[in-house]
Design a protein around this motif. Sequence first.
Motif, PDB file in Angstrom:
ATOM      1  N   ALA A 344       0.766  -1.264   0.117  1.00  0.00           N
ATOM      2  CA  ALA A 344      -0.059   0.053  -0.048  1.00  0.00           C
ATOM      3  C   ALA A 344       0.908   1.493   0.016  1.00  0.00           C
ATOM      4  N   ARG A 345       1.944   1.257   0.773  1.00  0.00           N
ATOM      5  CA  ARG A 345       2.778   2.276   0.690  1.00  0.00           C
ATOM      6  C   ARG A 345       3.296   2.720  -0.723  1.00  0.00           C
ATOM      7  N   LEU A 346       3.796   1.592  -1.346  1.00  0.00           N
ATOM      8  CA  LEU A 346       4.320   1.858  -2.697  1.00  0.00           C
ATOM      9  C   LEU A 346       3.230   2.235  -3.524  1.00  0.00           C
ATOM     10  N   GLU A 351       1.044   8.120  -6.561  1.00  0.00           N
ATOM     11  CA  GLU A 351       0.472   9.400  -6.656  1.00  0.00           C
ATOM     12  C   GLU A 351       1.398  10.673  -6.281  1.00  0.00           C
ATOM     13  N   ALA A 352       2.643  10.051  -6.049  1.00  0.00           N
ATOM     14  CA  ALA A 352       3.508  11.448  -5.541  1.00  0.00           C
ATOM     15  C   ALA A 352       4.472  11.399  -6.501  1.00  0.00           C
ATOM     16  N   GLN A 353       5.715  12.152  -6.400  1.00  0.00           N
ATOM     17  CA  GLN A 353       6.859  12.458  -7.011  1.00  0.00           C
ATOM     18  C   GLN A 353       7.559  11.242  -7.257  1.00  0.00           C
ATOM     19  N   ARG A 354       8.080  10.953  -8.286  1.00  0.00           N
ATOM     20  CA  ARG A 354       9.074   9.841  -8.108  1.00  0.00           C
ATOM     21  C   ARG A 354      10.372   9.828  -7.415  1.00  0.00           C
ATOM     22  N   ASP A 355      10.525   8.603  -6.548  1.00  0.00           N
ATOM     23  CA  ASP A 355      11.557   8.702  -5.568  1.00  0.00           C
ATOM     24  C   ASP A 355      12.615   7.570  -5.820  1.00  0.00           C
ATOM     25  N   ASP A 356      13.738   7.861  -6.564  1.00  0.00           N
ATOM     26  CA  ASP A 356      14.381   6.660  -6.859  1.00  0.00           C
ATOM     27  C   ASP A 356      14.899   5.949  -5.820  1.00  0.00           C
ATOM     28  N   THR A 357      15.082   6.198  -4.544  1.00  0.00           N
ATOM     29  CA  THR A 357      15.636   5.530  -3.283  1.00  0.00           C
ATOM     30  C   THR A 357      14.539   4.808  -2.835  1.00  0.00           C
ATOM     31  N   LEU A 358      13.021   5.074  -3.153  1.00  0.00           N
ATOM     32  CA  LEU A 358      12.012   4.218  -2.643  1.00  0.00           C
ATOM     33  C   LEU A 358      11.899   2.669  -2.940  1.00  0.00           C
ATOM     34  N   LEU A 359      12.182   2.463  -3.988  1.00  0.00           N
ATOM     35  CA  LEU A 359      11.990   0.860  -4.604  1.00  0.00           C
ATOM     36  C   LEU A 359      13.283   0.035  -3.878  1.00  0.00           C
ATOM     37  N   PHE A 384       3.016  -6.990  -5.390  1.00  0.00           N
ATOM     38  CA  PHE A 384       4.409  -6.232  -5.086  1.00  0.00           C
ATOM     39  C   PHE A 384       4.950  -6.033  -6.423  1.00  0.00           C
ATOM     40  N   ASP A 385       5.112  -7.100  -7.197  1.00  0.00           N
ATOM     41  CA  ASP A 385       6.039  -6.938  -8.500  1.00  0.00           C
ATOM     42  C   ASP A 385       5.154  -5.859  -9.663  1.00  0.00           C
ATOM     43  N   ALA A 386       3.818  -5.964  -9.489  1.00  0.00           N
ATOM     44  CA  ALA A 386       2.980  -4.953 -10.249  1.00  0.00           C
ATOM     45  C   ALA A 386       3.307  -3.743  -9.870  1.00  0.00           C
ATOM     46  N   VAL A 387       3.252  -3.372  -8.637  1.00  0.00           N
ATOM     47  CA  VAL A 387       3.366  -1.765  -8.241  1.00  0.00           C
ATOM     48  C   VAL A 387       4.925  -1.656  -8.349  1.00  0.00           C
ATOM     49  N   CYS A 388       6.023  -2.319  -8.206  1.00  0.00           N
ATOM     50  CA  CYS A 388       7.156  -2.117  -8.632  1.00  0.00           C
ATOM     51  C   CYS A 388       7.391  -1.866 -10.103  1.00  0.00           C
ATOM     52  N   GLN A 389       6.700  -2.696 -10.938  1.00  0.00           N
ATOM     53  CA  GLN A 389       7.040  -2.529 -12.449  1.00  0.00           C
ATOM     54  C   GLN A 389       6.639  -1.004 -12.898  1.00  0.00           C
ATOM     55  N   ALA A 390       5.195  -0.653 -11.957  1.00  0.00           N
ATOM     56  CA  ALA A 390       4.647   0.553 -12.565  1.00  0.00           C
ATOM     57  C   ALA A 390       5.501   1.644 -11.891  1.00  0.00           C
ATOM     58  N   LEU A 391       6.108   1.844 -11.041  1.00  0.00           N
ATOM     59  CA  LEU A 391       6.928   2.797 -10.346  1.00  0.00           C
ATOM     60  C   LEU A 391       8.257   2.924 -11.166  1.00  0.00           C
ATOM     61  N   GLU A 392       8.727   1.944 -11.932  1.00  0.00           N
ATOM     62  CA  GLU A 392       9.888   1.792 -12.620  1.00  0.00           C
ATOM     63  C   GLU A 392       9.485   2.269 -14.010  1.00  0.00           C
ATOM     64  N   MET A 398       2.543   4.146 -15.289  1.00  0.00           N
ATOM     65  CA  MET A 398       2.104   4.654 -13.800  1.00  0.00           C
ATOM     66  C   MET A 398       0.656   5.123 -13.763  1.00  0.00           C
ATOM     67  N   GLN A 399       0.154   5.899 -14.764  1.00  0.00           N
ATOM     68  CA  GLN A 399      -1.310   6.210 -14.942  1.00  0.00           C
ATOM     69  C   GLN A 399      -2.174   5.116 -14.946  1.00  0.00           C
ATOM     70  N   ALA A 400      -1.622   4.219 -15.799  1.00  0.00           N
ATOM     71  CA  ALA A 400      -2.453   3.164 -15.779  1.00  0.00           C
ATOM     72  C   ALA A 400      -2.741   2.036 -14.584  1.00  0.00           C
ATOM     73  N   ALA A 401      -1.682   2.077 -13.970  1.00  0.00           N
ATOM     74  CA  ALA A 401      -1.520   1.435 -12.526  1.00  0.00           C
ATOM     75  C   ALA A 401      -2.492   2.278 -11.623  1.00  0.00           C
TER      76      ALA A 401
END
Length: 499
Positions: A344-346, A351-359, A384-392, A398-401
């Motif tokens: 849920a945190r990921l 909805e927030a600005q991309r953070d390269d240290t988060l993943l 988990f994998d789905a949200v990671c792929q969307a963030l990357e 990201m919009q589709a996710a």
Amino acid sequence: MAAIEERLQSCAARIGELRGWRRWGASQAREQLCVAAENLIDLDIDPADIAQRIQQIRTAWKELDHHEGGAPKGLWNRFNNACERAYAPCQAYFEAQTRERQHNFDQKVALCEQLEQFEAATDWRQVDWREADRLCRRAREQWHQLGPVNRADRKTIDRRFQQLLRRLDAHLDVERQRELARRQQLIQQVQDLADNPDLRVAVETAKLAQAQWQPTVQGSYRQEQALWKAFRTACDAIFARRHTEQQAADAERQANLTHKLGLCEEIESLALIDREQLAQANTRLQEAQHEWQIIGPIPRAEQRALDQRFEAAVRRFGQREKLLRQADVQESFQHLQQRGQLCARLEAALEAQRDDTLLPLARQEWATLPDPPTTLAAALQQRFDAVCQALEGTPEQMQAARAHLSHNLERKQTWCVCMEIVAGVDSPPEFASLRMEYQVARLSASLAGGAVKTETIYDPRQLQEQWWLTGALPAEAAAELDSRFLHAARVWWQREEEA
């Protein structure tokens, strides 16, 4: 005064709104009762069941009228017509019951005629007394097995049957008195053998008397019990002497008693096991129960207390096993919750600005979390994998996710309300309509005989599993739902542990 009037107006508006919701709820409930009555039309089930359901539905309608006032005429006509159409096939059923009562009456008349013919045709100086006694007893049994008759015929036919039985009993009573004297002689004969020095002759005579005990005509229940008690006491006095010659059997019983006492102590110790020893303890319990069954007899005085002790030990082990398994299940849900919250945190980061240290930090935390339930591990990993792929991925990914996750919000709102219903926790006022909708649907399905289908959405364990397997956006609304859901889940778990 202006402030007070403003406050009064606000309260009046709120009361009006609540009354509107109440009227809406009553209207919805009446609509559901109409549908329930219409579903009974031409329903292929027991007419008595249909009549009972119609009565329940009408009672529910009357309750609504009592608390909420009368229904609109059109809605009442719809409801009443549906009830009358559904009840129409029941009329044939009740007519069949009337025919059945007449058939029962005819059978009772035939039984009376049979007994009257038997009485008239029997030479009571030369008769098979056992057969005559059995005939009377079978007649009584058949009479009680026959179903009810019409109320107008019941007293007449009952009086006729009872008069017949009294006349037949008068004939049987002569032989009954002879049998009473004969068996009293048997009792005296066995009592005289109690001190006979030849024990073998005494035992054989007692056995022969037991074989001759069965009467041709039985007496009353109280007489039979008194005679049998005296006869059994006389026989037991002889067999008690033989018992003194069976000391070897007593020694075996003592050994069996020692064995069973050891099994009781062992099972009582199993109630103190921890989680790691549960499987081994279960195996040993089954072996001990098998041993208990094949162990020979023990002293009769110890039997009941020892059986109760063993059963109590088995119950205590079962309670311990239940507690351990509940702890396992609760711990599994806690592991599931930890991974679900990380997902849920990921998902909120979409909805927030991309953070390269988060993943990298999230993957490191994911690897250190305890394993979730095996059956849900793959689905959690997929989330988990789905949200990671969307963030990357690209902004479009990201919009589709985000769009996909936003569709889950309504589902999770429904699940949250269902969990609150199961746990008995109040829902926020803005969800009162949704909660009432599910409760009315549940009541309607129960009245229509469809409770099994609706109960599938109220399984608290399935609700918790689906909750943590499913993400939702926006994050603020999802976090609020998580808080409500966790509160309801904790209340439910507490209630399960107390049960």
